[in-house]
Design a protein around this motif. Sequence first.
Motif, short mmCIF file in Angstrom:
data_model
loop_
_atom_site.label_atom_id
_atom_site.label_comp_id
_atom_site.label_asym_id
_atom_site.label_seq_id
_atom_site.Cartn_x
_atom_site.Cartn_y
_atom_site.Cartn_z
N ILE A 1 -65.98 7.41 7.94
CA ILE A 1 -64.85 6.32 7.82
C ILE A 1 -64.78 6.28 6.28
N ALA A 2 -66.01 6.07 5.69
CA ALA A 2 -66.14 5.67 4.36
C ALA A 2 -65.29 7.06 3.50
N ASP A 3 -65.92 8.38 3.93
CA ASP A 3 -65.46 9.47 3.24
C ASP A 3 -63.91 9.75 3.35
N GLU A 4 -63.56 9.43 4.71
CA GLU A 4 -61.94 9.33 4.85
C GLU A 4 -61.17 8.52 3.89
N LYS A 5 -61.72 7.29 3.71
CA LYS A 5 -60.96 6.31 2.68
C LYS A 5 -61.19 6.80 1.37
N ALA A 6 -62.28 7.29 1.03
CA ALA A 6 -62.35 7.63 -0.15
C ALA A 6 -61.49 8.92 -0.64
N ALA A 7 -61.39 9.68 0.53
CA ALA A 7 -60.46 10.96 0.10
C ALA A 7 -59.00 10.45 0.15
N SER A 8 -58.60 9.36 1.08
CA SER A 8 -57.32 8.88 0.96
C SER A 8 -56.87 8.18 -0.51
N ALA A 9 -57.95 7.52 -0.85
CA ALA A 9 -57.79 7.05 -2.36
C ALA A 9 -57.68 8.07 -3.17
N ALA A 10 -58.54 9.10 -3.14
CA ALA A 10 -58.34 10.11 -4.16
C ALA A 10 -57.06 10.82 -3.94
N LYS A 11 -56.43 10.91 -2.80
CA LYS A 11 -55.02 11.36 -2.38
C LYS A 11 -54.09 10.50 -3.29
N MET A 12 -54.18 9.08 -2.98
CA MET A 12 -53.16 8.32 -3.60
C MET A 12 -53.15 8.36 -5.01
N LEU A 13 -54.50 8.52 -5.95
CA LEU A 13 -54.48 8.81 -7.08
C LEU A 13 -53.81 9.97 -7.62
N ALA A 14 -53.89 10.98 -6.83
CA ALA A 14 -53.41 12.24 -7.18
C ALA A 14 -51.92 12.23 -7.07
N GLU A 15 -51.54 11.37 -6.08
CA GLU A 15 -50.07 11.30 -5.96
C GLU A 15 -49.27 10.46 -7.03
#
Length: 416
Positions: free
Chosen positions: A192-206
Motif C-alpha cells: 500500500i505504501a509503495d502504491e501511494k508513493a508510485a501514485s505521488a510520483a505519477k502526480m508529480l510527473a503529470e
Amino acid sequence: MRVTTIKPQRKTIVRETREPGQIEAFQSTPLYAKVPGYVRRYYVDIGDAVKGPYYDTSGQLVEHGQLLAELSIPELDQELHEKEAAVAQAEAEVAQARAARKVAEAGVRAAGAQIEEARAAVDRAKAEQEKTESQYRRITQLAQSSSINPKVVDEAKKDLLASQAATRDAVSHVEAAEAAIEQSNALVERAIADEKAASAAKMLAEAGQARVMAMAEYQRIEAPFDGRVSARTVDVGHFVQPAEAAKARAIFTIVQANVVRVFVDVPETDAALVDRGDPAVIQVDSLSGKKFAGEVTRTTWALDPTTRTLRTEIDVPNDTGELRPGMYAFATIKLAEVADALVIPLSAVRTENEKTSCFCVAEGKLVQVALSLGLSDGKEVEVVSGLNGGEQLVEKNTASLADGRSAVGVEAEKGK
C-alpha cells in the motif's frame, strides 16, 4: 441720461465646456513572447481584423482567440517528450505497485486459510490425545488387577506420548501460520505504501508535464480580443525574447476601436461640474467637422496640480470605424442645465465687493437691485432672486451708473 434696457427672459440655460482632445483606442495591447524562440509563421498583418476568445455565461473558455503567429522552440518540444515519458513510466510503476498489493493481499488470504487448517489440526490432535489418555488410564487400572499383560500398558503409554507429540506439533503449526499471516499483513502495508508513493510520483510527473504543456501553449500567439492589428514588428525566422528581456519588443499591437476613448482636460473653472454620464458631442475637423455623440464615462476626480485641469474620458461608439486612434477632436460637454430659468445677460450684472447687482429703470430713475445668481453659460446668467421678470433692465455699462440717477430707458432692438 438715456440707457438701453431689456427685459429678463424665461428660457433654458445650459452650461457647456468645449475642449480639445485626442481619440484613443478603447484597448491597445502589445503582445510579447512568454518564452524565447524563433518565429515559425505569422498569419496576420497591419490593418487586419482579428477575433478574440469567446467565453460562455459562466466564464468558461469556449473558443480560443484567433491564431496570429507561431513560434518554434525545439528544446521545449524535447522537454515535453521527456515529461510524457516520465508520466508513462510513473503509470507503469503505479500498475506494478497495484499488482504487488494484490499479491500481498492474496498471501494474507492464503495465510488465513492455513491458520484455520492448523487450528483444526490442533483440535483433532487434542481429541486424539484425550482419547489415548482415557485408554491409558483404563489399561493401567486393568494392569493393576493383573487382568491384562503389562506389555499392553507399555503400548498404551507409547500411544499417549505419540498423541501428545502430535498435539504439540499441531500447536506449532498454528504459531507458524499466525507468524505467516503477520508477515503477509506487513507485506500488504508495504505494498500500500509503495502504491501511494508510485501514485505521488505519477502526480508529480503529470504536474511537470502540465507545466511544460502550458509553456508550449505560449508558442501560439493569439488575439486577446476583437480588434485590428496596428503594428507587426517581426518576420519569419526572427528571434523573439520574453517581455522582461532588455531587447524584447512586441510582436504585434492589437487595438480595439469599436468604441473609442476621447481624452480632454477640463479647466479648473468647470472641473467641479463634470459628472459621469454628462452628454458630450465630439467634432472631428479632419472628417469635415462631423459630430459624434458620446458621454463622460470617467474622470480622474483630482486635478493635475501642474495644469490645474481635470482629465476626462468620453466613450464614443465607433461601429462604422470612422474615428481612428490618434485623431484630433473637440469635445463639447454639457455640464449643467436649468429649464425655465429667469435669464439676463452678463453685461447687465455689476459685481462690487463680491456682491452682484443690476440697474433697473423705474419712474424715470435708476434703481440698483441686489441679485442672487445661479448657472451661467458665459454670455447669460440665471437670476435666482432679485427680479421677477417684468423689470426694465439696463443692458450694459453698469459700472458708470449710480443708484437714484435720473434716466430714460430705451428698449434694445430684438436680435441685438
